[in-house]
Design an enzyme around this catalytic site. Structure first.
Site, PDB file in Angstrom:
ATOM      1  N   GLY A 257       0.839  -1.204   0.000  1.00 29.32           N
ATOM      2  CA  GLY A 257       0.000   0.000   0.000  1.00 29.32           C
ATOM      3  C   GLY A 257       0.864   1.240   0.000  1.00 29.32           C
ATOM      4  O   GLY A 257       1.747   1.419  -0.843  1.00 29.32           O
ATOM      5  N   ASP A 258       0.632   2.134   0.996  1.00 31.53           N
ATOM      6  CA  ASP A 258       1.411   3.362   1.106  1.00 31.53           C
ATOM      7  C   ASP A 258       2.360   3.316   2.294  1.00 31.53           C
ATOM      8  O   ASP A 258       2.776   4.364   2.797  1.00 31.53           O
ATOM      9  CB  ASP A 258       0.483   4.566   1.218  1.00 31.53           C
ATOM     10  CG  ASP A 258      -0.425   4.454   2.444  1.00 31.53           C
ATOM     11  OD1 ASP A 258      -0.666   3.312   2.899  1.00 31.53           O
ATOM     12  OD2 ASP A 258      -0.873   5.499   2.948  1.00 31.53           O
ATOM     13  N   GLU A 259       2.732   2.124   2.775  1.00 28.59           N
ATOM     14  CA  GLU A 259       3.588   1.969   3.942  1.00 28.59           C
ATOM     15  C   GLU A 259       5.000   1.599   3.499  1.00 28.59           C
ATOM     16  O   GLU A 259       5.205   0.754   2.615  1.00 28.59           O
ATOM     17  CB  GLU A 259       3.036   0.890   4.870  1.00 28.59           C
ATOM     18  CG  GLU A 259       1.689   1.256   5.462  1.00 28.59           C
ATOM     19  CD  GLU A 259       1.149   0.155   6.370  1.00 28.59           C
ATOM     20  OE1 GLU A 259       1.691  -0.969   6.275  1.00 28.59           O
ATOM     21  OE2 GLU A 259       0.209   0.426   7.129  1.00 28.59           O
TER      22      GLU A 259
END
Length: 464
Positions: free
Chosen positions: A371-373
């Site tokens: 994801g955005d991690e």
């Protein structure tokens, strides 16, 4: 009456004489005897195979020997028959000559003159036996070759049976007086001539066989150079390619068209194998890269990060080092992705990954967890403030508007920092601690970084 059974423990007559009673032998497994006796020939084993050169040499030797012997025997037989005809014709001429010479002596019954003339001609013509008989069949003169004029013992032993075999009947010529027979001459030739001829022929055949052997030796060398050596070169290349995986070599050119074509095909096959191996190696590298990297940002993925973190922790535990884990999450990423679309969201993630990478040291590791991690592994670190300084640099580098038409979008990340060994002993513990610190950073203000300590977040940075 039934025979009485011997008491238990008593030996039978056979046992008393030394005969042992043995238990029945178990059935033998085929081939077990050969395995139990080292060096014993295995049943059905193939004999050792001959080399190509040995096979060709044997074939050529057999063909050459058979041909030479057959030709030699045929020539010898023809020569013996020709010699026999010549000897018969010669003896007939000699017999007529003797009959003409002794005609007058026979008419006057002069035995001395007959004997002298018979002996002179017989010695000159190397006759074995010669005799002169009158009309009634009585012997007037007889000649036998003396021992002083005989050949060697070997020629005599071989010559006499050969003479009787080839000329079984004596040569007879009549002695005529005014056309009337008054006696006859009987002659036997010397068989040593045939023995000498056969010995000479045998020596010639042996010499021819020796010359054929020399020729075969030269032919074997040429076969070795032109046939066997190219085959051996191909075999050696095949073994090296199969066992050592060596495919850089090439088969040499050969003067024989078939072997040259075989070598060219073999070289082409090696080139094709090399190309396939290079393609497979490239595909393996691509698969390895895909297995360890994120396809969008090019960073390492969660699996590789976890393995690397576990190895670094083992080294740190063994050597007493210190490491730091940074766990970061993009702020307001869902709103940006929903408003501007997935293409802009992907561009944002790629740009954030580049900016994070530029702020790290050479030995540090950054990965996209999903994801955005993102996560960063700092190893080694000497103080907690060093990890926090890098986190602040990342916050500053990320908080720059996107280029060109996306300048209204200003990305930011919230960063949680966990230290080994203060905040966890395992990879899971450090990641959970950094994750909790990251959520504290979001609560305190997005685009910031926080250090985890226990169950709460401290603002001061302790010394390690």
């Amino acid at each position: 009456m039934s025979a009485a059974r011997p008491p238990e423990g008593a030996r039978t007559a056979g046992e008393a004489e030394g005969t042992q009673v043995r238990a029945p032998r178990p059935p033998e497994v085929p081939g077990s005897a050969a395995r139990e006796r080292p060096g014993a020939p295995v049943a059905g084993a193939r004999p050792p195979r001959r080399s190509l050169l040995q096979t060709l040499q044997r074939a050529h030797v057999r063909v050459a020997t058979t041909s030479m012997v057959a030709v030699g025997l045929a020539l010898l037989l023809a020569a013996v028959l020709a010699l026999r005809t010549y000897a018969n014709n010669h003896l007939e001429l000699v017999a007529r000559s003797i009959a003409y010479s002794v005609e007058a002596a026979v008419v006057f019954n002069d035995r001395v003159a007959v004997m002298e003339q018979l002996a002179v001609i017989a010695q000159r013509e190397s006759l074995r036996e010669a005799e002169l008989r009158d009309r009634q069949g009585q012997v007037l003169a007889r000649y036998e070759r003396p021992d002083s004029q005989k050949n060697s013992a070997l020629l005599e032993m071989a010559g006499e049976p050969l003479g009787r075999l080839l000329m079984p009947e004596p040569t007879v010529a009549p002695v005529l007086d005014r056309g009337r027979p008054i006696g006859e001459v009987r002659l036997r030739g010397d068989g040593a001539v045939f023995a000498r001829f056969l010995a000479t022929a045998a020596a010639g055949i042996a010499l021819c066989l020796v010359l054929a052997g020399v020729g075969m030796r030269l032919l074997s060398r040429r076969i070795q150079r032109d046939i066997v050596e190219p085959v051996q070169a191909l075999i050696a290349m095949t073994h090296r390619a199969r066992l050592q995986r060596s495919r850089a070599q090439r088969a040499p050119a050969s003067q024989i068209a078939e072997f040259h074509a075989l070598g060219e095909d073999f070289n082409a096959l090696l080139i094709e194998i090399e190309m396939q191996q290079a393609q497979l190696a490239q595909e393996n590298r691509s698969l390895t890269h895909l297995a360890n990297h994120d396809s969008l940002t090019g960073l390492f993925n969660r699996a590789y990060f976890s393995r690397r973190l576990a190895r670094i922790l083992q080294d740190a535990q063994a050597q007493g080092g210190h490491i730091a884990v940074l766990y970061m999450d993009n702020d307001h990423f869902k709103q940006i992705n929903d408003r501007y679309g997935h293409a802009v969201g992907d561009l944002l993630l790629i740009e954030v990954a580049k900016r994070i990478r530029t702020q790290l040291r050479e030995g540090d590791l950054v990965a996209r967890l999903g994801g955005d991690e993102f996560a960063v592994l700092l190893a080694p670190v000497h103080h907690a403030r060093d990890a926090m300084r890098i986190a602040e640099k990342i916050n500053a580098a990320v908080a720059v508007p996107l280029p060109e038409r996306y300048e209204r979008i200003v990305p930011s990340v919230s960063i949680g920092v966990a230290l080994f060994p203060e905040h966890g002993q395992t990879a899971d513990q450090l990641l959970r601690a950094a994750d909790r610190a990251m959520y504290q950073a979001k609560k305190s203000g997005r685009g910031t970084s926080q250090l985890f300590e226990g169950n709460y977040v401290v603002s001061d940075v302790p010394e390690m």
